[in-house]
Every structure is written in structure tokens, then in C-alpha cells.
Design a protein around this motif. Structure first.
Motif, PDB file in Angstrom:
ATOM      1  N   THR A  78       0.856  -1.177  -0.149  1.00  0.00           N
ATOM      2  CA  THR A  78       0.152  -0.054   0.113  1.00  0.00           C
ATOM      3  C   THR A  78       0.805   1.087   0.068  1.00  0.00           C
ATOM      4  O   THR A  78       1.929   1.354   0.729  1.00  0.00           O
ATOM      5  CB  THR A  78      -0.843   0.165   1.217  1.00  0.00           C
ATOM      6  N   PRO A  79       0.382   2.355  -0.607  1.00  0.00           N
ATOM      7  CA  PRO A  79       1.208   3.601  -0.574  1.00  0.00           C
ATOM      8  C   PRO A  79       0.878   4.256   0.772  1.00  0.00           C
ATOM      9  O   PRO A  79       1.466   5.227   1.122  1.00  0.00           O
ATOM     10  CB  PRO A  79       0.556   4.478  -1.987  1.00  0.00           C
ATOM     11  N   ALA A  80       0.029   4.045   1.466  1.00  0.00           N
ATOM     12  CA  ALA A  80      -0.543   4.593   2.580  1.00  0.00           C
ATOM     13  C   ALA A  80       0.393   3.948   3.771  1.00  0.00           C
ATOM     14  O   ALA A  80      -0.019   3.469   4.708  1.00  0.00           O
ATOM     15  CB  ALA A  80      -1.988   4.312   3.068  1.00  0.00           C
ATOM     16  N   LYS A  81       1.686   4.292   4.018  1.00  0.00           N
ATOM     17  CA  LYS A  81       2.544   3.816   4.915  1.00  0.00           C
ATOM     18  C   LYS A  81       2.376   4.175   6.312  1.00  0.00           C
ATOM     19  O   LYS A  81       2.836   3.636   7.277  1.00  0.00           O
ATOM     20  CB  LYS A  81       3.960   3.952   4.612  1.00  0.00           C
ATOM     21  N   ASN A  82       1.638   5.332   6.320  1.00  0.00           N
ATOM     22  CA  ASN A  82       1.474   6.077   7.897  1.00  0.00           C
ATOM     23  C   ASN A  82       0.569   5.382   8.647  1.00  0.00           C
ATOM     24  O   ASN A  82       0.702   5.468   9.708  1.00  0.00           O
ATOM     25  CB  ASN A  82       1.008   7.514   7.506  1.00  0.00           C
ATOM     26  N   LEU A  83      -0.179   4.284   8.114  1.00  0.00           N
ATOM     27  CA  LEU A  83      -1.369   3.743   8.880  1.00  0.00           C
ATOM     28  C   LEU A  83      -0.519   2.644   9.618  1.00  0.00           C
ATOM     29  O   LEU A  83      -1.146   2.251  10.863  1.00  0.00           O
ATOM     30  CB  LEU A  83      -1.942   3.011   8.180  1.00  0.00           C
ATOM     31  N   PHE A  84       0.815   2.274   9.374  1.00  0.00           N
ATOM     32  CA  PHE A  84       1.253   1.164  10.154  1.00  0.00           C
ATOM     33  C   PHE A  84       1.714   1.570  11.346  1.00  0.00           C
ATOM     34  O   PHE A  84       2.365   0.609  12.487  1.00  0.00           O
ATOM     35  CB  PHE A  84       2.356   0.375   9.289  1.00  0.00           C
ATOM     36  N   SER A  85       1.967   2.725  11.680  1.00  0.00           N
ATOM     37  CA  SER A  85       2.496   3.387  13.106  1.00  0.00           C
ATOM     38  C   SER A  85       1.365   3.390  13.933  1.00  0.00           C
ATOM     39  O   SER A  85       1.570   3.651  15.155  1.00  0.00           O
ATOM     40  CB  SER A  85       3.210   4.679  12.579  1.00  0.00           C
ATOM     41  N   ARG A  86       0.258   3.094  13.328  1.00  0.00           N
ATOM     42  CA  ARG A  86      -0.998   3.383  14.478  1.00  0.00           C
ATOM     43  C   ARG A  86      -1.090   2.057  15.305  1.00  0.00           C
ATOM     44  O   ARG A  86      -0.906   1.047  14.742  1.00  0.00           O
ATOM     45  CB  ARG A  86      -2.182   3.781  13.755  1.00  0.00           C
ATOM     46  N   GLU A  87      -1.579   2.196  16.562  1.00  0.00           N
ATOM     47  CA  GLU A  87      -2.034   1.214  17.316  1.00  0.00           C
ATOM     48  C   GLU A  87      -3.152   0.329  17.057  1.00  0.00           C
ATOM     49  O   GLU A  87      -3.012  -0.922  16.990  1.00  0.00           O
ATOM     50  CB  GLU A  87      -2.269   1.815  18.785  1.00  0.00           C
ATOM     51  N   THR A  88      -4.138   0.900  16.474  1.00  0.00           N
ATOM     52  CA  THR A  88      -5.159   0.209  15.803  1.00  0.00           C
ATOM     53  C   THR A  88      -5.122   0.458  14.535  1.00  0.00           C
ATOM     54  O   THR A  88      -5.143   1.533  13.709  1.00  0.00           O
ATOM     55  CB  THR A  88      -6.693   0.587  16.491  1.00  0.00           C
ATOM     56  N   ARG A  89      -5.411  -0.663  13.779  1.00  0.00           N
ATOM     57  CA  ARG A  89      -5.042  -0.771  12.105  1.00  0.00           C
ATOM     58  C   ARG A  89      -6.174  -1.483  11.369  1.00  0.00           C
ATOM     59  O   ARG A  89      -5.923  -2.353  10.523  1.00  0.00           O
ATOM     60  CB  ARG A  89      -3.650  -1.221  11.948  1.00  0.00           C
ATOM     61  N   ALA A  90      -7.438  -0.847  11.512  1.00  0.00           N
ATOM     62  CA  ALA A  90      -8.352  -1.389  10.595  1.00  0.00           C
ATOM     63  C   ALA A  90      -9.008  -0.144   9.885  1.00  0.00           C
ATOM     64  O   ALA A  90      -9.975   0.307  10.298  1.00  0.00           O
ATOM     65  CB  ALA A  90      -9.659  -1.716  11.713  1.00  0.00           C
TER      66      ALA A  90
END
Length: 536
Positions: free
Chosen positions: A430-442
Motif C-alpha cells: 500500500t502507498p499509505a505507509k503512515n497507517l502502520f505506525s498506529r496502534e489500531t489498524r482497521a
């Protein structure tokens, strides 16, 4: 020596009487057997599997005979029912008391035949529950689309009849280390609850190092009861408590910053009883996948937001993941399939539901919206937007397919991993790499996005290439969509566990992101599963 006529006549009459007596006794015995068999046939007629078993065995008893083997079977069945609660099964469902009362009251051949069949029905239900679960998952939540490895019901009777009774029951539950560790944790929590649980909850909005007071003392004591702290009388949030908080956070999928914020305190204040519920649900879920999972397989735990490659029972690769958002059309389903290939530089064929519900309304407002997407007609021809009157179409009448060509901006990133299934679910970049630093990833539409997709690809290709990284990048550099087959297809299991263990015996808990485990617990409770408090 001569025998008188009267003596001969007397001997003949005695012989005739003895013969008739024997015939009468034989007739009575046969009548009893016939009555038993008729009762068995009658009672079993409403269950095709059980009826077939008894017919194939000439309606002979499995449980109610006088032979030692029958006695052993009866004893093993009642023992297994008594131990059902240990496995988190609804013990009352099998009604041991009622069954025993009927067995004791069966003083006629017909009564024995009726209870014979009832014992077989109870046995089959218990055996199936122990092996593949007490619930039907698809009836609990529509997102649990897993195929359960049910065995033929009649096979339980056939195999039990020729097995050691106790060994047969021991072989039914999953033989995975995970199931054994969950059972051990279940007993530990039952003892913990009996001794008072985790103690007083922490009454604070948040706590951080340097603070002191009653809330910090409650935090200290609660962490101690959970096993994260040794004996301590410190009233302040010192380095020892901070380390314990970090360990707790790591075990519960939280950001391990050592600060007891609102999210962390909510998890810390979760009761031992609620944790036990998660463990019991996990045991039921483990029964749903009671089959060989593959020496090498991919395991995606939806609640843990992780994807792992498992080789011979050991994690050989792990990465973070993003899963489906928590709404009715985006939640990631639970099922197993087989990964067959990966696609490098993939085209995103926009699912129709996304095309019509998300992009069509945008294009009605502005025909040039989402300009990175291309439209194609039913014959596969690219269509210019200027030729389309978007306003005249509805969700059901929109005739175009929407695609995004390969690029770094592609919604699928630069690689996707395919295990073809009717749910259109796969793993991808995915190009949205910023989401992986979040605690909840849904956040996704249902597919699983990987934090380290290239490395995941290297790990998969390493089994068939001396230079997996080089091979991957040769395809990648072309910019052209390419499918790379896996020489050895890899099973993929999408699971949902709010409680799971590690090889060291520790238990990890996760939030019930879709509320599925709450539904499962309610169903188990309605079936008769109870929380036990066991004295140590």
C-alpha cells in the motif's frame, strides 16, 4: 435288566418337558433380543447416521451390554462429559444426570434399547463438539466464513467401537501447542478468579511516571496480580512500575511507552473474568481449525494486525498489517485458502461495490474526479470520461469497470499476494505507509495490507530461488504487471484471536475490534458454558 413301561413313559415325558422348557427359555431370550433391537431401530430411525451404524452392526449394543467393553465405554463417556467444562464446552448440554437416571431405570429390553440410542446421540454430539467446536460459526457472525473440518458423524461410532475408549476421547481435542497452553491458562485464570482476581481497579483517567497516590498503588497491585511486578510497597510510579506497564502494553498490542494512558488503563482494568472469556472463546476457535495447517503457512491474526510466515511451528517472518475497517461491508472475513502466486506491479481492478458506492458519486459531482483511475466498457475497451454521462447511472446500472494501472501510487502498492477466493480478499502492499505506525489498524476495504511487503515476498520466494530479492526486483523494474507462481503453494489462515499464547507460555490479549468474540461468548453462554472459579 428290564425297564418297566411306566418308567420308560416317565423318562420320555421328562425329556419332552425339558425340551419344551429349553425352547421356552430360548424363545424368551430371543424375544428379549428382538425387543431390544426393535427399540434401537425405532429410536435410531430419526438419525440417519446412527441408524446406519446400528444396522451395519445388527443392532448390537455399544453401551448397554453386560460385557466388560460396554462397561468401559459407559465409564469413559461419563468421564468425558464430566471433563467437558475443562475444555470450555457446555457440560449441561450432555445431561449426564438424566442419562444416568435413564440407564439405571432401563429394566426391560425395550428401555435398554431406547437408552442405548440416546447414549450414542450424546456421544456423537460430545465427540464432535470436542473435536470441531460446540457452535456453528456462520450462525454467530456472517464474517466467519470458515469451512469447519467436520468428520462424518457415523465415523465417531465406528472408530469408537474398535478403539480404547479413554484413548479415543483423549485424541479428539486439537493437539496443537496453542490449545494445550490455552487450557493451562484457563485453569490458571479460574484459580486466579477464585482468589479474588486482579484486585481493585485503577480509578484514574491516566497515570505517568513520577506520580503517586492511591491510584498508583492500585496500578501497582493490579500489575502484581497479573504477574508483571514482584512484591512492592512503592507508592510512586517509579521505573519498576514503568517497565511493568511497558511489558503489559507489549502483551496487549499497545504502544509500549510506559505511560498508563486512557487506552492502557482500560485494558489494565479489564477483569480476570473477561480475560477468561477470551481464553474460552479462543479454545472454541482453535477447535474450528482442528486440522493440518501446513508445515509452511501464512497466519494473519486480524485483531493483532499482524501477518506471519510459520515454518514447522516457528515464526520465520513477521510484519504489521492493516485490516478491514469496522463496518458491515469492510470487515475482513475469517477463512483459510492457499496462496498460489504473487503479482508484481499489479493493476487494481476496483471492486464493483467500491466503484459504484464510492467513485460513481464522486464522478457524478465531477467527471474528472479520481483522475488516476481508468474506465473500461464491457468489451474491455478504455473509455474517455468525456464520453460518459455519469448522472444517468445508478449503482445497479453503472456499466463500466474501473481500474488503476500499475504505479507506486496504485492502491495495491507494488505487489499483491493471491490466494484466489470468492471473497476477493488478498494480501498486498500500500502507498499509505503512515497507517502502520498506529496502534489500531482497521482501515482497509477488507484486504490485508502489509507493512513490509517486499520482505514478505523475499521470504516466500526464498524457497524456490537462490536470489529471491534479485528475482523480485527484476520483475519490479519492468513496471509491467507480472505474475510469479509459487512452486509450493502456501496455506493462508485468516484468524481472529483476542487471546493467544506464545512459546514461553505467556498469554496475549487484543481488543475485540469487530465484536465477534463477544458474540461467540454469548452463544457459548447460551449453550451452557459457565465461568468456573477453581480453588488452587
Amino acid at each position: 435288566m428290564q425297564i418297566s413301561f411306566n418308567r420308560v413313559q416317565s423318562l420320555i415325558m421328562g425329556f419332552i418337558i425339558a425340551m419344551f422348557g429349553a425352547v421356552a427359555l430360548a424363545g424368551a431370550a430371543e424375544a428379549q433380543v428382538t425387543a431390544f433391537k426393535q427399540a434401537v431401530a425405532e429410536a435410531a430411525s430419526r438419525d440417519a447416521d446412527i441408524a446406519a451404524f446400528y444396522k451395519a452392526n445388527d443392532y448390537k449394543p455399544l453401551w448397554t451390554g453386560t460385557f466388560g467393553k460396554d462397561t468401559q465405554r459407559r465409564k469413559a463417556l461419563f468421564q468425558a462429559i464430566a471433563e467437558a467444562d475443562v475444555h470450555g464446552l457446555p457440560g449441561k448440554r450432555y445431561d449426564a444426570e438424566g442419562l444416568m437416571a435413564k440407564l439405571k431405570a432401563a429394566n426391560t429390553p425395550r428401555a435398554r434399547g431406547l437408552v442405548e440410542v440416546e447414549m450414542s446421540k450424546t456421544f456423537v454430539e460430545l465427540a464432535q463438539n470436542m473435536q470441531t467446536g460446540a457452535l456453528v460459526p456462520s450462525k454467530i457472525d456472517s464474517g466467519i466464513v470458515r469451512s469447519i473440518p467436520y468428520r462424518e458423524r457415523s465415523s465417531y461410532l465406528v472408530n469408537f467401537a474398535k478403539s480404547n475408549p479413554n484413548s479415543f476421547f483423549r485424541a479428539l481435542p486439537p493437539k496443537t501447542p496453542e490449545y494445550a497452553r490455552l487450557m493451562k491458562e484457563k485453569l490458571r485464570f479460574e484459580k486466579l478468579i477464585a482468589s479474588g482476581g486482579f484486585g481493585e481497579t485503577v480509578s484514574a483517567a491516566s497515570l505517568k511516571p513520577g506520580q503517586s497516590g492511591n491510584a498508583v498503588i492500585a496500578l501497582r497491585d493490579r500489575l502484581g496480580a497479573m504477574g508483571y511486578l514482584g512484591r512492592s510497597v512503592s507508592p510512586s510510579y517509579d521505573a519498576t512500575i514503568q517497565k511493568a506497564v511497558q511489558e503489559f502494553q507489549q502483551d496487549n498490542g499497545l504502544v509500549a511507552d510506559g505511560i498508563a494512558g486512557a487506552g492502557t488503563l482500560k485494558e489494565i482494568n479489564t477483569s480476570a473474568a473477561d480475560r477468561l472469556k477470551s481464553i474460552i472463546v479462543a479454545m472454541e476457535r482453535e477447535r474450528w481449525v482442528n486440522q493440518e495447517r501446513g508445515r509452511r503457512h501464512v497466519l494473519v491474526n486480524i485483531t493483532d494486525f499482524s501477518a506471519r510466515i510459520i515454518d514447522n511451528g516457528k515464526v520465520t517472518f513477521e510484519t504489521r498489517s492493516v485490516v478491514g475497517a469496522n463496518d458491515s461491508e469492510r470487515r475482513t472475513p475469517e477463512f483459510s485458502d492457499v496462496m498460489e502466486y504473487l503479482v508484481i506491479n499489479p493493476t487494481w481492478n476496483v471492486p464493483r461495490s467500491i466503484a459504484t458506492k464510492e467513485y460513481l458519486p464522486m464522478m457524478k459531482r465531477n467527471a474528472n474526479a479520481a483522475g488516476h483511475l481508468q474506465l473500461y466498457d464491457s468489451r474491455g475497451r478504455k473509455v474517455a470520461r468525456s464520453q460518459i454521462n455519469f448522472s444517468k447511472y445508478t449503482e445497479s446500472t453503472f456499466p463500466y469497470a474501473i481500474k488503476q494501472p500499475p504505479s507506486k501510487r496504485n492502491a495495491l502498492g507494488l505487489v499483491k499476494f493471491m490466494f484466489p477466493n470468492k471473497y476477493n480478499i488478498y494480501l498486498h502492499d500500500t502507498p499509505a505507509k503512515n497507517l502502520f505506525s498506529r496502534e489500531t489498524r482497521a482501515y482497509s476495504h477488507g484486504c490485508i495490507r502489509l507493512g513490509d511487503p517486499f520482505e514478505f515476498a523475499y521470504a516466500l520466494l526464498a524457497k524456490q530461488s537462490n536470489d529471491p530479492k534479485g528475482e523480485f526486483h527484476r520483475y519490479l523494474k519492468t513496471g509491467v504487471e507480472s505474475a510469479v507462481q509459487l512452486e509450493q503453494p502456501v496455506p493462508v489462515h485468516l484468524i481472529y484471536r483476542t487471546a493467544f499464547t506464545d512459546v514461553k507460555g505467556g498469554t496475549h490479549f487484543r481488543r475485540d475490534v469487530y465484536g465477534r468474540d463477544a458474540k461467540i461468548w454469548n452463544a457459548l453462554q447460551n449453550a451452557g458454558v459457565v465461568l468456573r472459579a477453581v480453588q488452587g
